[in-house]
Design a protein around this motif. Structure first.
Motif, short mmCIF file in Angstrom:
data_model
loop_
_atom_site.label_atom_id
_atom_site.label_comp_id
_atom_site.label_asym_id
_atom_site.label_seq_id
_atom_site.Cartn_x
_atom_site.Cartn_y
_atom_site.Cartn_z
N GLN A 274 17.15 -31.49 6.35
CA GLN A 274 16.72 -32.33 5.24
C GLN A 274 15.33 -31.96 4.73
O GLN A 274 14.92 -32.42 3.67
CB GLN A 274 16.72 -33.81 5.68
N GLY A 275 14.62 -31.13 5.48
CA GLY A 275 13.31 -30.66 5.04
C GLY A 275 12.17 -31.48 5.61
O GLY A 275 12.33 -32.65 5.96
N THR A 276 11.01 -30.84 5.70
CA THR A 276 9.79 -31.52 6.14
C THR A 276 8.65 -31.07 5.23
O THR A 276 8.52 -29.88 4.92
CB THR A 276 9.49 -31.22 7.62
N GLN A 277 7.85 -32.02 4.79
CA GLN A 277 6.80 -31.74 3.81
C GLN A 277 5.55 -31.20 4.49
O GLN A 277 5.02 -31.81 5.44
CB GLN A 277 6.44 -33.01 3.04
N VAL A 278 5.08 -30.07 3.98
CA VAL A 278 3.79 -29.51 4.40
C VAL A 278 2.87 -29.52 3.18
O VAL A 278 3.22 -28.97 2.13
CB VAL A 278 3.95 -28.07 4.92
N THR A 279 1.74 -30.15 3.33
CA THR A 279 0.76 -30.19 2.25
C THR A 279 -0.57 -29.66 2.77
O THR A 279 -1.07 -30.14 3.78
CB THR A 279 0.57 -31.62 1.72
N GLN B 106 10.28 -24.73 -0.43
CA GLN B 106 10.40 -24.97 -1.86
C GLN B 106 9.21 -25.78 -2.33
O GLN B 106 9.03 -26.93 -1.92
CB GLN B 106 11.71 -25.70 -2.18
N ALA B 107 8.42 -25.15 -3.18
CA ALA B 107 7.28 -25.83 -3.79
C ALA B 107 7.74 -26.52 -5.07
O ALA B 107 8.76 -26.13 -5.66
CB ALA B 107 6.18 -24.80 -4.10
N PRO C 86 -3.52 -23.49 0.41
CA PRO C 86 -2.90 -24.47 -0.50
C PRO C 86 -1.56 -23.99 -1.07
O PRO C 86 -0.66 -24.81 -1.29
CB PRO C 86 -3.96 -24.62 -1.60
N GLU C 87 -1.41 -22.69 -1.27
CA GLU C 87 -0.14 -22.18 -1.81
C GLU C 87 1.00 -22.23 -0.81
O GLU C 87 2.15 -21.95 -1.16
CB GLU C 87 -0.31 -20.74 -2.33
N ASP C 88 0.72 -22.61 0.44
CA ASP C 88 1.78 -22.82 1.42
C ASP C 88 2.38 -24.22 1.29
O ASP C 88 3.37 -24.55 1.97
CB ASP C 88 1.25 -22.64 2.84
N THR C 89 1.80 -25.04 0.44
CA THR C 89 2.32 -26.40 0.23
C THR C 89 3.75 -26.35 -0.29
O THR C 89 4.03 -25.70 -1.30
CB THR C 89 1.44 -27.17 -0.76
N ALA C 90 4.66 -27.02 0.39
CA ALA C 90 6.08 -27.00 0.03
C ALA C 90 6.85 -27.89 0.99
O ALA C 90 6.31 -28.34 2.01
CB ALA C 90 6.65 -25.57 0.11
#
Length: 123
Positions: free
Chosen positions: A115-120, A39-40, A88-92
């Motif tokens: 709970q999710g993990t942030q990829v930037t 989810q971005a 960059p569009e994989d950031t989510a």
């Protein structure tokens, strides 16, 4: 109950790789698939990839095929998402989810979520 814990997200440069992990614990009855969603900011949560628990079947979003690979370990307790040539569009925020059908690509078909993990990905 099923517990899912994601890890591996971080800040990377475009073109680099990351491997996300989803560690599963708890009940196994009725759980036959693990999926990754992302989810971005300002966007809907979208399907990325899924795998059946035997590891014999995978389902991957067309736009990431060739760059992302889903797999699981032999102990069947961890599912991985290998992400190469990141953009960059994989950031989510990347979430793993457990359900009964690895063909399912909609989030309502998955019962348990991490709970999710942030990829930037920076350009």
């Amino acid at each position: 109950q099923v517990q899912l814990v994601e890890s591996g997200g971080e800040l990377v440069q475009a073109g680099e790789s990351l491997r996300l992990s989803c560690a599963r614990s708890g009940r196994t009855f009725g759980i036959y698939a693990i999926a990754w969603f992302r989810q971005a900011p300002g966007k809907e949560r979208e399907f990325v990839a899924s795998i059946n628990w035997s590891g014999t079947g995978t389902n991957v979003k067309e736009s990431v095929k060739g760059r992302f690979t889903i797999s699981r370990d032999n102990a069947k307790t961890t599912v991985y998402l290998q992400m190469n040539s990141l953009k960059p569009e994989d950031t989510a925020v990347y979430y793993c989810a457990a359900g009964s059908d690895y063909y399912a690509r909609i989030k309502s078909m998955y019962t348990y979520w991490g709970q999710g993990t942030q990829v930037t990905v920076s350009s």
